[in-house]
Scaffold this motif. Structure first.
Motif, PDB file in Angstrom:
ATOM      1  N   ALA A  82       0.824  -1.216   0.000  1.00  0.00           N
ATOM      2  CA  ALA A  82       0.000   0.000   0.000  1.00  0.00           C
ATOM      3  C   ALA A  82       0.852   1.258   0.000  1.00  0.00           C
ATOM      4  CB  ALA A  82      -0.940  -0.008   1.203  1.00  0.00           C
ATOM      5  N   ASP A  83       2.060   1.190   0.560  1.00  0.00           N
ATOM      6  CA  ASP A  83       2.903   2.391   0.648  1.00  0.00           C
ATOM      7  C   ASP A  83       3.703   2.667  -0.629  1.00  0.00           C
ATOM      8  OD1 ASP A  83       4.752   0.353   0.798  1.00  0.00           O
ATOM      9  OD2 ASP A  83       5.685   1.039   2.660  1.00  0.00           O
ATOM     10  N   THR A 109      -3.510   6.259  -3.164  1.00  0.00           N
ATOM     11  CA  THR A 109      -3.834   7.302  -2.186  1.00  0.00           C
ATOM     12  C   THR A 109      -5.346   7.378  -2.069  1.00  0.00           C
ATOM     13  OG1 THR A 109      -1.878   8.539  -2.869  1.00  0.00           O
ATOM     14  CG2 THR A 109      -3.559   9.745  -1.622  1.00  0.00           C
ATOM     15  N   SER A 112      -1.995   6.647   2.450  1.00  0.00           N
ATOM     16  CA  SER A 112      -2.053   5.358   1.760  1.00  0.00           C
ATOM     17  C   SER A 112      -3.273   4.579   2.229  1.00  0.00           C
ATOM     18  CB  SER A 112      -0.768   4.546   1.983  1.00  0.00           C
ATOM     19  OG  SER A 112      -0.619   4.222   3.344  1.00  0.00           O
ATOM     20  N   GLY A 132       2.493   3.676  -3.389  1.00  0.00           N
ATOM     21  CA  GLY A 132       1.902   4.864  -4.004  1.00  0.00           C
ATOM     22  C   GLY A 132       1.116   4.648  -5.273  1.00  0.00           C
TER      23      GLY A 132
END
Length: 194
Positions: free
Chosen positions: A85-86, A152, A160, A88
């Motif tokens: 998830a991080d 996002t 996130s 982007g």
């Protein structure tokens, strides 16, 4: 004399450019293009209410997204089944297969790609350049397009999405030569975010 002609030509080009940009912007808004980031004024506007949930193909943040795929054009996609998830964004690709009548339209350079969770829109399509791409496909011909989904969340201050199961949808707007537009949809494709 030559200077006057030059000034009139420059003015004509400027006016024509403004008219074209105004027409393109209006077309994008009326066609329901979600590929650009709305200004604060546009964000405050309510989308027109469809007479039934399946008539809209424009994703609206926080709303249920229900689809029907009209016509005989097919949109298939390739996306990773897992992602962090991080990171982007999520990168994939789609293929638009023309129906029996072919496709003669202008499209965006990439497919509008967004995520839902339990059927509710949680991300919006990434902003795109307004420049369109002319598409001339015969029956059953295929056009490949990139598909980039942002990770996002929309309508939130979070940076996130939380880990979990999501669905990927894609949308390609065909702006036909007669001035009408049609949506071609693909999905859902499952993705697990960690």
């Amino acid at each position: 004399m030559a200077q006057d002609r030059h000034n009139r030509k420059a003015t004509s080009v400027a006016v024509l450019t403004l008219l074209l940009l105004s027409g393109c912007a209006q077309t994008a808004v009326t066609a329901g293009s979600a590929g650009t980031t709305p200004s604060p004024e546009e964000s405050a506007m309510d989308p027109p209410a469809p007479s039934s949930p399946s008539e809209t193909t424009v994703p609206v943040c926080g709303q249920r997204f229900e689809t029907r795929v009209p016509g005989d054009r097919m949109l298939t996609g390739r996306f990773p089944s897992t992602a962090r998830a991080d990171q982007g964004q999520l990168v994939g690709a789609v293929e638009l297969t023309a129906g029996s009548a072919g496709v003669h339209a202008v499209i965006a350079p990439q497919a509008d790609t967004f995520l839902t969770r339990d059927g509710v829109v949680v991300t919006m399509p990434a902003p795109q350049d307004l420049a369109g791409k002319r598409l001339l496909l015969s029956a059953s011909e295929v056009e490949k397009l990139p598909a980039l989904a942002t990770l996002t969340p929309c309508g939130s201050d979070a940076t996130s999405l939380p880990a979990g199961s999501y669905e990927i949808y894609v949308r390609v707007v065909l702006n036909d030569e007669d001035g009408t537009s049609r949506d071609v949809l693909g999905g859902p494709w499952p993705v697990e975010l960690s």
